[in-house]
Design a protein around this motif. Structure first.
Motif, PDB file in Angstrom:
ATOM      1  N   ASP A 186       0.830  -1.209   0.000  1.00 31.03           N
ATOM      2  CA  ASP A 186       0.000   0.000   0.000  1.00 31.03           C
ATOM      3  C   ASP A 186       0.861   1.253   0.000  1.00 31.03           C
ATOM      4  N   ALA A 188       3.939   1.554  -1.170  1.00 32.91           N
ATOM      5  CA  ALA A 188       4.555   1.719  -2.490  1.00 32.91           C
ATOM      6  C   ALA A 188       3.561   2.305  -3.485  1.00 32.91           C
ATOM      7  N   GLU A 189       2.305   1.841  -3.429  1.00 29.60           N
ATOM      8  CA  GLU A 189       1.286   2.377  -4.324  1.00 29.60           C
ATOM      9  C   GLU A 189       0.999   3.836  -4.017  1.00 29.60           C
ATOM     10  N   GLU A 190       0.955   4.186  -2.717  1.00 32.12           N
ATOM     11  CA  GLU A 190       0.704   5.578  -2.349  1.00 32.12           C
ATOM     12  C   GLU A 190       1.863   6.478  -2.778  1.00 32.12           C
ATOM     13  N   GLN A 191       3.098   5.980  -2.639  1.00 37.54           N
ATOM     14  CA  GLN A 191       4.250   6.745  -3.088  1.00 37.54           C
ATOM     15  C   GLN A 191       4.210   6.955  -4.596  1.00 37.54           C
ATOM     16  N   ARG A 192       3.754   5.927  -5.314  1.00 37.51           N
ATOM     17  CA  ARG A 192       3.647   6.071  -6.766  1.00 37.51           C
ATOM     18  C   ARG A 192       2.607   7.127  -7.119  1.00 37.51           C
ATOM     19  N   ARG A 193       1.449   7.089  -6.431  1.00 37.98           N
ATOM     20  CA  ARG A 193       0.418   8.089  -6.705  1.00 37.98           C
ATOM     21  C   ARG A 193       0.886   9.490  -6.312  1.00 37.98           C
ATOM     22  N   THR A 194       1.591   9.598  -5.166  1.00 36.01           N
ATOM     23  CA  THR A 194       2.090  10.899  -4.741  1.00 36.01           C
ATOM     24  C   THR A 194       3.108  11.450  -5.730  1.00 36.01           C
ATOM     25  N   GLY A 195       3.985  10.567  -6.214  1.00 36.70           N
ATOM     26  CA  GLY A 195       4.965  11.000  -7.207  1.00 36.70           C
ATOM     27  C   GLY A 195       4.308  11.471  -8.494  1.00 36.70           C
ATOM     28  N   ALA A 196       3.283  10.714  -8.917  1.00 41.43           N
ATOM     29  CA  ALA A 196       2.576  11.115 -10.142  1.00 41.43           C
ATOM     30  C   ALA A 196       1.874  12.453  -9.949  1.00 41.43           C
ATOM     31  N   GLU A 199       4.420  15.257  -9.984  1.00 40.63           N
ATOM     32  CA  GLU A 199       4.881  15.533 -11.345  1.00 40.63           C
ATOM     33  C   GLU A 199       3.828  16.295 -12.137  1.00 40.63           C
TER      34      GLU A 199
END
Length: 407
Positions: A186, A188-196, A199
């Motif tokens: 979860d 890792a998925e949240e970090q991916r969404r935050t990064g997106a 950006e």
């Protein structure tokens, strides 16, 4: 046997035992049982000789050993472990009632019960085995010995409870590990969404302060050229030429934003002179009717590309706000080099506003928010000073001598 012992819990159909699996436990249980069966059989023959009952006892011991070795057969059948352990208990009980010395074989058989049956059934089975052991020893005793009754019961109770505690601890640890793995997924998925999202916010900010400002300037320049095309043809043509140059710069800026690069005129600038030149170029592309003056204070030094790019885009964003909201006639951009930081002040003589009352409305308001976000992302700070009727000053400052992040 070994194959079943090393399979994951979910693949062992019909196995619900409370004893945590071990890769070699089946093998050791079989070895211990064989040793006990041989020892007990030898003791029985030595005491009673070989006759019809002796042959039956030896046959039963052989069958019990062979049956125990069939644990690994039919591992895909959910009913097989229960049938197998039932046969083990029945064979052992029969031998023990005939020859009480085989009561020692209860240890590996009880371990098999703990490995296969769930807690309730395991307790009931081990209790029945304890009763068989007690009855067998009482049968060959002269009287009732309380130790022969309490001893097996105490050992069985302590064994079951101990392995129950181990099983609960093992399951709790596994549950904790499962939840940890799930939480990591979860996160890792949240970090991916935050990064997106970060950006997307960065791109929105850069497009607003580069492409948006350029298009706004082109629109105003072309409107001014259209209005003065007949009466002031030279000025109108100058406006068109400036609009064309702004369009070319805007196209280059779009390409640089897509490639996530600093503005080309700021790249590989070791002297620091490119930054003032870029700011003057931004001033030249401002809307007609607004006079923009660029001042440079202090000794010019090279700044990191990302900081220089942030200063240029901040200037564009501030000018965009002046054009859209301020109604100003004059803007002064001051670039100040200090010992430990570089500061850009954009001051206009427009209508001003109350900074605390500003509310973003669609694309409007993105400029000031973008300026603050960009400054904070690079370790800097942005300040806005304004009051109704007194103009506005946008000030950004970035530290020098440290590595800047990405804009």
């Amino acid at each position: 046997m070994t194959t079943l012992a090393t399979q994951p819990d979910g693949e062992r159909a019909g196995v619900h035992g409370i004893l945590a699996p071990a890769a070699r436990l089946d093998r050791w249980l079989l070895a211990v049982l064989v040793v006990l069966l041989v020892t007990c059989a030898a003791r029985y023959v030595d005491r009673h000789g070989i006759h019809a009952t002796g042959v039956a006892v030896l046959t039963g011991a052989l069958v019990l050993g062979l049956a125990f070795a069939t644990r690994g057969l039919l591992t895909g059948r959910s009913w097989w472990p229960t049938v197998w352990v039932t046969v083990m208990v029945v064979l052992w009980a029969s031998l023990t009632l005939v020859a009480p010395s085989f009561a020692w074989c209860a240890v590996p058989v009880a371990f098999a019960v703990l490995r296969v049956l769930p807690f309730g059934w395991a307790v009931a089975t081990v209790t029945a085995m304890t009763a068989v052991v007690t009855a067998a020893w009482l049968r060959i005793s002269d009287g009732v010995d309380p130790a022969q009754v309490a001893g097996p019961i105490a050992v069985a109770l302590v064994t079951v409870l101990a392995y129950r505690a181990l099983d609960l601890e093992s399951r709790a640890r596994q549950d904790l590990l499962d939840r940890l793995v799930e939480a990591q997924a979860d996160l890792a998925e949240e970090q991916r969404r935050t990064g997106a999202l970060a950006e997307r916010t960065r791109l929105s900010r850069e497009i607003h302060d580069s492409v948006g400002q350029g298009l706004s300037s082109i629109n105003l320049l072309l409107q001014a050229a259209e209005q003065g095309w007949e009466t002031q043809p030279d000025a109108a043509r100058a406006h068109v030429r400036t609009a064309a140059a702004t369009a070319r710069d805007g196209l280059d800026e779009v390409r640089r934003v897509v490639r996530d690069l600093a503005p080309a005129d700021l790249a590989s600038d070791n002297s620091g002179s490119a930054l003032p030149v870029a700011l003057r170029r931004v001033a030249e592309q401002a809307a007609p009717g607004i006079r923009v003056e660029v001042r440079v204070d202090g000794d010019t030094v090279a700044v990191p590309e990302v900081v220089a790019a942030a200063l240029v885009r901040t200037a564009r964003g501030a000018l965009a706000n002046v054009v859209e909201h301020a109604g100003a006639r004059r803007v002064v951009m001051t670039l100040t080099y200090q010992d430990d930081e570089v500061v850009l002040d954009v001051r206009d003589d427009g209508c001003g506003f109350e900074p605390g009352e500003v509310r973003p409305r669609g694309a409007r308001g993105r400029g000031l928010a973008g300026i603050r976000d960009r400054a904070e992302a690079l370790g800097g700070r942005a300040d806005v000073e304004s009051a109704p009727g007194e103009g506005t000053t946008v000030s950004v400052r970035f530290p020098l001598g440290t590595e800047a992040g990405t804009s």
